[in-house]
Design an enzyme around this catalytic site. Structure first.
Site, PDB file in Angstrom:
ATOM      1  N   LYS A 124      17.444  39.246 -48.361  1.00 17.40           N
ATOM      2  CA  LYS A 124      17.722  39.922 -47.089  1.00 17.40           C
ATOM      3  C   LYS A 124      16.526  40.807 -46.725  1.00 17.40           C
ATOM      4  CE  LYS A 124      21.916  42.014 -45.203  1.00 17.40           C
ATOM      5  NZ  LYS A 124      23.049  42.862 -45.568  1.00 17.40           N
TER       6      LYS A 124
HETATM    7  C1  E4P Z   1      25.402  43.146 -43.005  1.00 13.07           C
HETATM    8  O1  E4P Z   1      24.904  42.351 -43.750  1.00 13.07           O
HETATM    9  C2  E4P Z   1      25.563  44.564 -43.282  1.00 13.07           C
HETATM   10  O2  E4P Z   1      25.641  44.716 -44.686  1.00 13.07           O
HETATM   11  C3  E4P Z   1      26.830  45.146 -42.728  1.00 13.07           C
HETATM   12  O3  E4P Z   1      27.596  44.214 -42.016  1.00 13.07           O
HETATM   13  C4  E4P Z   1      26.628  46.438 -42.018  1.00 13.07           C
HETATM   14  O4  E4P Z   1      27.869  46.912 -41.593  1.00 13.07           O
HETATM   15  P1  E4P Z   1      28.132  48.440 -41.197  1.00 13.07           P
HETATM   16  O5  E4P Z   1      27.583  48.678 -39.840  1.00 13.07           O
HETATM   17  O6  E4P Z   1      29.619  48.573 -41.224  1.00 13.07           O
HETATM   18  O7  E4P Z   1      27.439  49.282 -42.241  1.00 13.07           O
END
Ligand code: E4P
Length: 217
Positions: free
Chosen positions: A83
């Site tokens: 990522k």
């Molecule tokens: C995506 O890969 C992120 O880890 C996640 O969806 C972020 O979500 P949040 O805005 O609830 O932290």
């Protein structure tokens, strides 16, 4: 639509995986912090539980450092998906890692043009953040719609991974729009099955069945 769970909590991942509902997992530095675990250890455990892609995020912001971290993360398991943040360094790393045969997930996407760049960089997944856009008064689902349209215009194979999901309706609307994947917090994923009429109907069937005095097995 594929379901990923957005957590680094082993217990939750096991429970959802046992239901046969999980196609993958996403983590991020905040979720690793929340888990209180070492990133390499907890990510390895997750990869041993779930067959599908497990996103592990680099912490570096500069290209060569990202590449070093990506090499360490990729060694954890074959189903690791690297990522990377949506910056020029992240996109450059995405291009290099994809060319090397790694799965990549470009994260922190808040605009359609950012998503276009990620597709051009060969990202396996693009992660547009619905909830965080909603929080600013901008319709997060509109972004999913725009990306779907643009990717379909050009036949990009990058999968749209709807992220920052906060509600059951986010999942429904992302599915209606045609997002390829939703990454969902465990509580929201479990809430997808809930309906008061299902509970009420089941209660009635159980009561009536008992009155028949029959057994099926
Ligand atoms: C995506 O890969 C992120 O880890 C996640 O969806 C972020 O979500 P949040 O805005 O609830 O932290």
């Amino acid at each position: 639509m594929k379901f990923f769970v957005d957590t680094a909590e082993i217990k939750e991942i096991k429970e959802l995986n046992d239901l046969g509902l999980l196609d993958g997992v996403t983590t991020n530095p905040s979720l690793i912090l929340k888990s209180g675990r070492n990133i390499a250890e907890v990510t390895k455990e997750i990869c041993d539980i779930v067959e599908g892609p497990v996103s592990a995020e680099v912490a570096a912001t500069e290209y060569s450092e990202m590449m070093k971290e990506a090499a360490v993360l990729a060694r954890i398991a074959p189903n690791i998906c690297i990522k990377l943040p949506l910056t020029f360094d992240g996109l450059k790393a995405c291009k290099a890692l994809t060319s090397d045969g790694h799965k990549t997930n470009v994260t922190l996407c808040f605009s359609a043009t950012q998503a276009l760049l990620a597709a051009k960089a060969g990202a396996t997944f693009i992660s547009p953040f619905i909830g965080r856009l909603d929080d600013t008064g901008i319709d997060g689902l509109e972004l999913i719609r725009d990306i779907r349209h643009i990717y379909d215009n050009y036949g990009y194979e990058t999968e749209i991974l709807a992220a920052s999901i906060r509600t059951v309706n986010h999942v429904k609307d992302a599915a209606l729009i045609g997002a390829d994947v939703c990454t969902v917090p465990p509580a929201t994923l479990k809430a997808l099955v809930k309906h008061p009429l299902t509970d009420k109907g089941l209660e009635q069937f159980i009561a009536d069945w008992a009155k028949t005095g029959q057994k099926i097995a």
